[in-house]
Design a protein around this motif. Sequence first.
Motif, PDB file in Angstrom:
ATOM      1  N   GLU A 281      71.878  48.206  46.083  1.00 57.29           N
ATOM      2  CA  GLU A 281      71.524  47.401  47.271  1.00 57.29           C
ATOM      3  C   GLU A 281      70.155  46.753  47.104  1.00 57.29           C
TER       4      GLU A 281
ATOM      5  N   HIS B  81      71.983  43.649  44.663  1.00 62.33           N
ATOM      6  CA  HIS B  81      72.373  42.843  45.820  1.00 62.33           C
ATOM      7  C   HIS B  81      71.228  41.950  46.295  1.00 62.33           C
TER       8      HIS B  81
ATOM      9  N   VAL C 179      72.517  50.671  55.270  1.00 64.51           N
ATOM     10  CA  VAL C 179      73.819  50.206  54.794  1.00 64.51           C
ATOM     11  C   VAL C 179      73.615  49.624  53.398  1.00 64.51           C
TER      12      VAL C 179
ATOM     13  N   HIS D 242      75.323  47.962  49.832  1.00 63.50           N
ATOM     14  CA  HIS D 242      76.431  47.478  49.005  1.00 63.50           C
ATOM     15  C   HIS D 242      76.471  48.338  47.751  1.00 63.50           C
TER      16      HIS D 242
END
Length: 501
Positions: free
Chosen positions: A357, A361, A428, A430
Motif C-alpha cells: 500500500e 500502490h 485499508v 491494497h
Amino acid sequence: MAAQNRVLIQGGRVVNDDHSFDADVYVEDGVISQIGKNLQLPGGFKVIDAKEKLVIPGGIDTHTHMQMPFMGTVAVDDFYTGTKAALAGGTTMILDFIIPRRGQSLLEAYDQWKAWAEPKVCCDYSFHMAVTWWNDKVGEEMETMVKERGVNSFKMFMAYKDVMMLNDAEMYQVFCRCKEIGGLAQVHAENGDLIDECSKKLIALGITGPEGHAMCRPEEVEGEATNRAVTIANRAGCPLYVVHVMSRAAGDVVSAARKEGKVVFGEPIAAGLGVDGTNYWDKDWRHAAAYVLGPPLRPDTSTPGYLMDLLANGDLTCVGTDNCTFNANQKALGKDDFRKIPNGVNGVEDRMSIVWEKGVHSGKLDENKFVAVTSTNAAKVFNLYPRKGRIAVGSDADIVVWDPQATRKISASTHHQAVDFNIFEGQVCHGVAVYVLSQGKVVVEDGGHVKVTQGAGKYIPRKPFSDYVYKRIKVRDGLNQPKAVEREPYKGPVIDLNAEP
Ligand SMILES: C[C@@H](CNC(N)=O)C(=O)O
Ligand SMILES: [Zn+2]
Ligand SMILES: [Zn+2]
Ligand SMILES: [Zn+2]
C-alpha cells in the motif's frame, strides 16, 4: 493424498526481484518443479487459479521476537500465533532472535529458543544470535554457532543499558570476531547512555507518559549510534546490518555509508513505514503506550514516506517488523513510568500489505522492488538464496498468490495475532495474499481461510560468508593489509624523565 503435495498455480504473472513474466508454476514435494506454459504434468494435483494475480516468493521477515521474555513479562505472540499470522499475511519465513541473558552460554540459549520454537512454528524459520555480553568464551561459541548451528548473524544492542548494552570496545571485538567467522554484525543503534540520563531527567520533571519515551530518544540519539556503529564496523572491516532503521537521521547515515562503498545494510520495519510517532502524544494512555518500541516511531510525519523512498532507491535493503507484541494490560506495567512499558509492536501479519500500500500502490516501488525488499534481499543477505526468495525451479515452494487490486482493512478484531490491539488499526491496504503455500502445501486459500499445522515449520541453517555480503570484503582484505614503515632505528636525543626539573 497425492493432490496435497502437487499443486499447479495456473495463469498468474510470476514476479521475481529482477523481472516479471506470465507462466504457470508447478509444485511437487515441497519444491518448485516446473515453470512455464502448457506444462506436461502427471495427474492428481490441486489447481489454483491465479488469473490476474501475481505469483511471488513468500515474504521473509528479517526481524521478529516471538514469545520473547522482556522487561519482566513475555511477548504475547508466540511461535505458533506469530507464524500463523505471518502465513496469513504472505510471510513464509521468519528470522527470530536468540537473546542470551548476560553471562549465559550462547549454546544454552540456542537450545532454549529452539525448544520454544520447534513444537510451535507453522512456517520455516531461522535465528540471529544476540551478543549481550563479551569475553573469549563468547567468541568461541560464536564460531560454534556459525559452524554447527547455522547462525550467521549476530546482533549487538547499543541501548538497554545494564541489560543488554555493549560498549564500543566490546562491539569492536565482536565485529572483529564476526569478520573472522564470516558472520554479519547487526546493531540496535541508539545511544543507551543518553537515553538513560535523559529519561531520568524527564521522570524527575513528572513526564511519565509514553511521550517521555519518544522525548528521551529523539532521532539524533539513533543517528549518532548508527554513525558510531558504521565507524566501528569499518575499523573492524566487518559488514554491518542496522536493524529497525526508524528515522531520517539513521537512514541518512546508512545512505552515506553505502555511497562511500561501505558494506552496510539497513532494515526499516513495517511500523516505521506505516505509522508515526505523533501517537505518543495521544490523550488516551493505552493508545499512546501501544506504539512504544525502541527506537521509537518519529513525530516527524514525513518519516514513513522518507524510509520508503530509501527502500525504493536501494539505500535500505530489507523490511522486517521487530514483531514483539504485548497486550494493553502488559503495556500498562509502565502506567506510572514510561521506562517500564514493555517495548515492542506488531507487524508480522500486516508487513506485506503495508509495503504494498505505502510502496507499490503509491508509485514508489514497482512489483519487482516489492519482492526484493520483502523477500529476495533478505534471502541474499542472510545466505538463504535461491532456496528462499525466488520463484525458480528447485527453490522451496514458499509461494504467495498476491492480489494487487484487493484491499483489506487491518483490525485487531480480524487479525490472527494474539495481541489485543493493532498499531495499523483501521488502515485499508491494497495487496492481499489470497493463496499461500508453505513447503509446497496450501496454508491460506481464498484470501482468508488459514489452515496451518503447528510444528510443521523447519529450522533453516545458514552458512557464513554470504556472497552478497562478503565478496567485496574478501577482495578488500587482500588489498588493504596495514604495513609498518621501514625506517632506521631512532638514535636522536630523548628527554630524561628522571632528571631534576
Ligand atoms: C527488544 C527488541 C524488541 N523491542 C523493541 N524494538 O522495542 C528490540 O530492541 O529489537
Ligand atoms: Zn532492537
Ligand atoms: Zn528487535
Ligand atoms: Zn490504497
